[in-house]
Motif scaffolding. Structure first.
Motif, PDB file in Angstrom:
ATOM      1  N   ARG A 238       0.838  -1.191   0.000  1.00 22.43           N
ATOM      2  CA  ARG A 238       0.000   0.000   0.000  1.00 22.43           C
ATOM      3  C   ARG A 238       0.873   1.242   0.000  1.00 22.43           C
ATOM      4  O   ARG A 238       1.735   1.423   0.864  1.00 22.43           O
TER       5      ARG A 238
ATOM      6  N   LEU B 134       0.955   5.373  -0.111  1.00 22.35           N
ATOM      7  CA  LEU B 134       0.271   6.639   0.110  1.00 22.35           C
ATOM      8  C   LEU B 134       1.002   7.701  -0.708  1.00 22.35           C
ATOM      9  O   LEU B 134       2.160   8.020  -0.444  1.00 22.35           O
TER      10      LEU B 134
ATOM     11  N   ASP C 190      -1.052  -1.003  -4.431  1.00 16.66           N
ATOM     12  CA  ASP C 190      -2.321  -0.305  -4.214  1.00 16.66           C
ATOM     13  C   ASP C 190      -1.960   1.137  -3.869  1.00 16.66           C
ATOM     14  O   ASP C 190      -1.564   1.447  -2.750  1.00 16.66           O
TER      15      ASP C 190
ATOM     16  N   LEU D   6      -2.855   5.061  -3.431  1.00 13.38           N
ATOM     17  CA  LEU D   6      -3.897   6.034  -3.151  1.00 13.38           C
ATOM     18  C   LEU D   6      -3.272   7.414  -3.150  1.00 13.38           C
ATOM     19  O   LEU D   6      -2.474   7.743  -2.279  1.00 13.38           O
TER      20      LEU D   6
ATOM     21  N   LYS E 213      -4.042   4.124 -10.244  1.00 11.96           N
ATOM     22  CA  LYS E 213      -4.214   4.661  -8.893  1.00 11.96           C
ATOM     23  C   LYS E 213      -5.681   4.934  -8.571  1.00 11.96           C
ATOM     24  O   LYS E 213      -6.522   5.037  -9.447  1.00 11.96           O
TER      25      LYS E 213
ATOM     26  N   LEU F  90      -4.860   5.654   7.424  1.00  9.19           N
ATOM     27  CA  LEU F  90      -4.143   5.325   6.188  1.00  9.19           C
ATOM     28  C   LEU F  90      -2.691   4.974   6.495  1.00  9.19           C
ATOM     29  O   LEU F  90      -2.151   3.980   5.988  1.00  9.19           O
TER      30      LEU F  90
ATOM     31  N   ALA G 215      -0.127   1.627   5.694  1.00  9.79           N
ATOM     32  CA  ALA G 215       0.732   1.902   4.544  1.00  9.79           C
ATOM     33  C   ALA G 215       2.069   1.183   4.655  1.00  9.79           C
ATOM     34  O   ALA G 215       2.607   0.980   5.748  1.00  9.79           O
TER      35      ALA G 215
ATOM     36  N   ARG H 255      -9.674   6.573   2.106  1.00 14.07           N
ATOM     37  CA  ARG H 255      -9.284   5.467   2.998  1.00 14.07           C
ATOM     38  C   ARG H 255      -9.029   4.236   2.144  1.00 14.07           C
ATOM     39  O   ARG H 255      -9.452   4.144   0.996  1.00 14.07           O
ATOM     40  N   TRP H 256      -8.290   3.303   2.707  1.00 12.71           N
ATOM     41  CA  TRP H 256      -8.054   2.045   1.996  1.00 12.71           C
ATOM     42  C   TRP H 256      -9.353   1.270   1.904  1.00 12.71           C
ATOM     43  O   TRP H 256     -10.202   1.347   2.779  1.00 12.71           O
ATOM     44  N   THR H 257      -9.477   0.524   0.814  1.00 18.23           N
ATOM     45  CA  THR H 257     -10.658  -0.325   0.652  1.00 18.23           C
ATOM     46  C   THR H 257     -10.270  -1.776   0.855  1.00 18.23           C
ATOM     47  O   THR H 257      -9.114  -2.143   0.746  1.00 18.23           O
TER      48      THR H 257
END
Length: 638
Positions: A207, A209, A230, A232, A253, A270, A274, A636-638
């Motif tokens: 993840r 950020l 992933d 974001l 993204k 988040l 991360a 927010r993360w899904t």
């Protein structure tokens, strides 16, 4: 040491892995006085090797997959913002106040693409938004005076400096003393154990950020998204990204807005999940929110933090804003690509793109090291340090990668374009504007000209011997260079549109202004020859419009009987920039981008875009998802 080896070493890579790298060298790619092609190849090569190294680790492979770097793919990707089309529409690149201006003692370049920067520039000058008034006012002031006044108002303006002047500048000295990639271990956190992942997605499950903007940072995170991360992207709600810029760098993204002053809880959620945080704001500007590398790692042990800045996090300019175009001007690149009297620019925003791929490489290497040795990690890069690498003479023109299967394909005529004063003015990297504001005749990949002088040779920068267009656009009837390096028996081109194709009015047998070709098959975008006429390219890089003539290159990639240049990827009759057959090198080089472009649907509309240049055996070839609208996803993360 080859160029890829230098970039790989700067990222902390094992030199033994360089044998896995092979390259396809294309001599006409990214032409200029400076070794831009070599820099671009090195940055992408180091990134691809870092991705392959992580892929081998996560997929349990016995050896690191082979990496291949193709100059055509790299050159196309380094000008991705120029190739982007949204439902056929060309992107908006540079605002009227983002350009070179003459001053009382030299030149200054401003950047005013973003509304808040434009407002600050005008406030510093006390003027309304009228270019003619700005031009008159700046002509009465010194370049350094303008630089300091605009900076004090929070705007962006940089005086043109020579390489010698930058080397003596306090910031230039500070930058030159730093490594290309700064790497730091922040603590002794335990190494993170990666779950197995297929070689096609070495960053799967990670993840990221993304707190970056503009080009360099988003290119880095776009690359991580390509590799399966992933990603974001998070922006403040009051400072939207330019829509076309976001479309170009948003592949793979999700994008959200988040106000750190009002919703710290969401950010902390988040951060708690991360693996990587990438920031691209001015050094120190995020520290007050607890976003320094040390503070982030303290709350999230094992984190990899990547920081990007224009000028570096040190020296008197460490806290200044900056963009690729401005760094080129300050560090002497603009003077080298033109002259101190008439500045030029690189053939691409190579500092942005190159630093972006290097940043992705540094993150991937930090992840590999962290999994082996533990410790939170921090990597830092700056556009100014990349500029120093480009200008310090260590990049060797013609150098390739570390493998033994390198080959050369295609060629453009020459690597420079002769401007009004005889200086080589390499392609308009940053908005295609001439030094005093006249519309740049080189277009998207063409040459910057001072005082509006005509620069023939087009995208390849191929001004034939004895045939350069003189100042003011006067015709030369002895074989002036055309859009793809095509020759003409008696008709000169004037570089006018995207890749320097001639005006329809310049010869009696010219192709129509809409992009049609004459019966003699006037010069194709990829370099076919014309017996007695010039062509004009109205499309992105010299492709004839499909609707205008039966023999024009089809935008969809179809092939006509004469093999006119096309966008979709079929082979071009004239070959690489008129090099005598083979496949087209690519739009950034000399005409038609061919196999390095793709099309797909998106929430923006139908997109045409540059494919990623990062390539290794078993790796991805395209992003899994198209870009979404800016700020439209949940924060927010899904």
């Amino acid at each position: 040491m080859t160029d890829i080896a230098f970039a790989w070493s700067a990222s902390g890579g094992d030199p033994a892995l360089l044998r896995q790298v092979t390259t396809t060298v294309r001599e006409g790619a990214l032409p200029g006085r400076l070794p831009v092609r070599e820099l671009a190849r090195a940055c992408v090569g180091a990134c691809a090797l870092a991705a392959a190294e992580l892929a081998a680790r996560r997929a349990g492979l016995a050896r690191v997959p082979g990496v291949h770097v193709d100059d055509g793919a790299v050159a196309t990707a380094f000008t991705s913002e120029r190739h982007l089309r949204i439902d056929g529409r060309e992107p908006v690149s540079f605002a009227p106040l983002s350009r070179f201006w003459r001053t009382a003692d030299g030149w200054v370049r401003t950047h005013a693409n973003y509304p808040h920067h434009r407002e600050r520039l005008l406030a510093a000058l006390g003027l309304p938004e009228e270019p003619a008034l700005v031009e008159a006012a700046l002509a009465e002031r010194s370049a350094l005076e303008v630089e300091e006044a605009v900076y004090a108002a929070g705007g962006l303006a940089v005086a043109l400096r020579t390489p010698r002047e930058w080397a003596a500048h306090e910031q230039g000295v500070a930058v030159s003393r730093r490594p290309l990639v700064e790497r730091e271990r922040l603590d002794s956190a335990r190494g993170r154990v990666f779950a197995p992942a297929p070689a096609s997605s070495p960053a799967a499950g990670l993840r990221v950020l993304d707190l970056t903007r503009v080009i360099a940072g988003p290119v880095a995170t776009r690359t991580l998204a390509l590799l399966g991360a992933d990603v974001l992207r998070v922006d403040p709600p009051g400072l939207p990204e330019l829509p076309d810029q976001h479309a170009d760098t948003g592949f793979g993204k999700r994008s959200a807005t988040l106000d750190l002053t009002a919703d710290r809880r969401t950010f902390e959620e988040l951060l708690a999940a991360a693996d990587v945080v990438v920031t691209g704001y001015r050094p120190g500007s995020l520290d007050r929110w607890g976003l320094s590398p040390e503070a982030l790692a303290e709350r999230r042990p094992g984190l990899v933090v990547a920081q990007l800045s224009a000028w570096g996090a040190y020296g008197p300019w460490g806290g200044r804003r900056g963009f690729d175009s401005l760094v080129q001007v300050a560090t002497g690149i603009a003077a080298l690509e033109g002259s101190a009297q008439r500045p030029g620019a690189l053939p691409a925003q190579a500092l942005d793109h190159g630093t972006g791929y290097l940043l992705a490489a540094a993150v991937l290497r930090a992840l590999t090291e962290q999994s082996q040795e533990g410790g939170s990690r921090c990597v830092r890069l700056s556009l100014a340090r990349t500029a120093t690498w480009l200008t310090d003479g260590t990049l060797m023109p013609g150098a390739s990668g570390g493998g033994d299967a390198d080959r050369a394909e295609g060629a453009c005529a020459t690597s420079g374009v002769q401007g009004a004063d005889g200086a080589s003015n390499a392609g308009g990297a940053d908005g295609a504007e001439s030094a005093d504001g006249a519309s740049n005749v080189g277009g998207a990949d063409g040459a910057e000209s001072a005082d509006g002088a005509s620069n023939v040779g087009g995208a390849c920068g191929a001004a034939r011997s004895g045939s350069a267009g003189p100042a003011g656009g006067a015709q030369d009837t002895s074989n002036a260079g055309r859009a793809g390096g095509a020759s003409s028996a008696d008709g000169a081109d004037r570089a006018d549109d995207a890749c320097g194709a001639g005006r329809a009015s310049d010869t009696q047998d010219a192709g129509r202004a809409s992009g049609t070709e004459n019966a003699s098959n006037a010069g194709r975008a990829g370099g076919a020859s014309s017996a007695d006429g010039a062509d004009r390219a109205d499309d992105a890089c010299g492709a004839g419009r499909a609707s205008d003539t039966q023999d024009a290159g089809r935008a969809s990639g179809t092939e006509n009987a004469s093999n006119a240049g096309r966008v979709g990827g079929a082979s071009n009759a004239g070959g690489a920039c008129g090099a005598g057959g083979g496949e087209s090198v690519g739009a950034v080089v000399c005409g038609v981008p061919g196999r390095w472009l793709a099309e797909r649907g998106s929430r923006f509309g139908r997109l045409r875009y540059a494919l990623p240049p990062v390539s290794f055996a078993g790796g991805p070839v395209d992003w899994a998802r198209p870009p979404g609208l800016w700020g439209a996803d949940p924060a927010r993360w899904t």
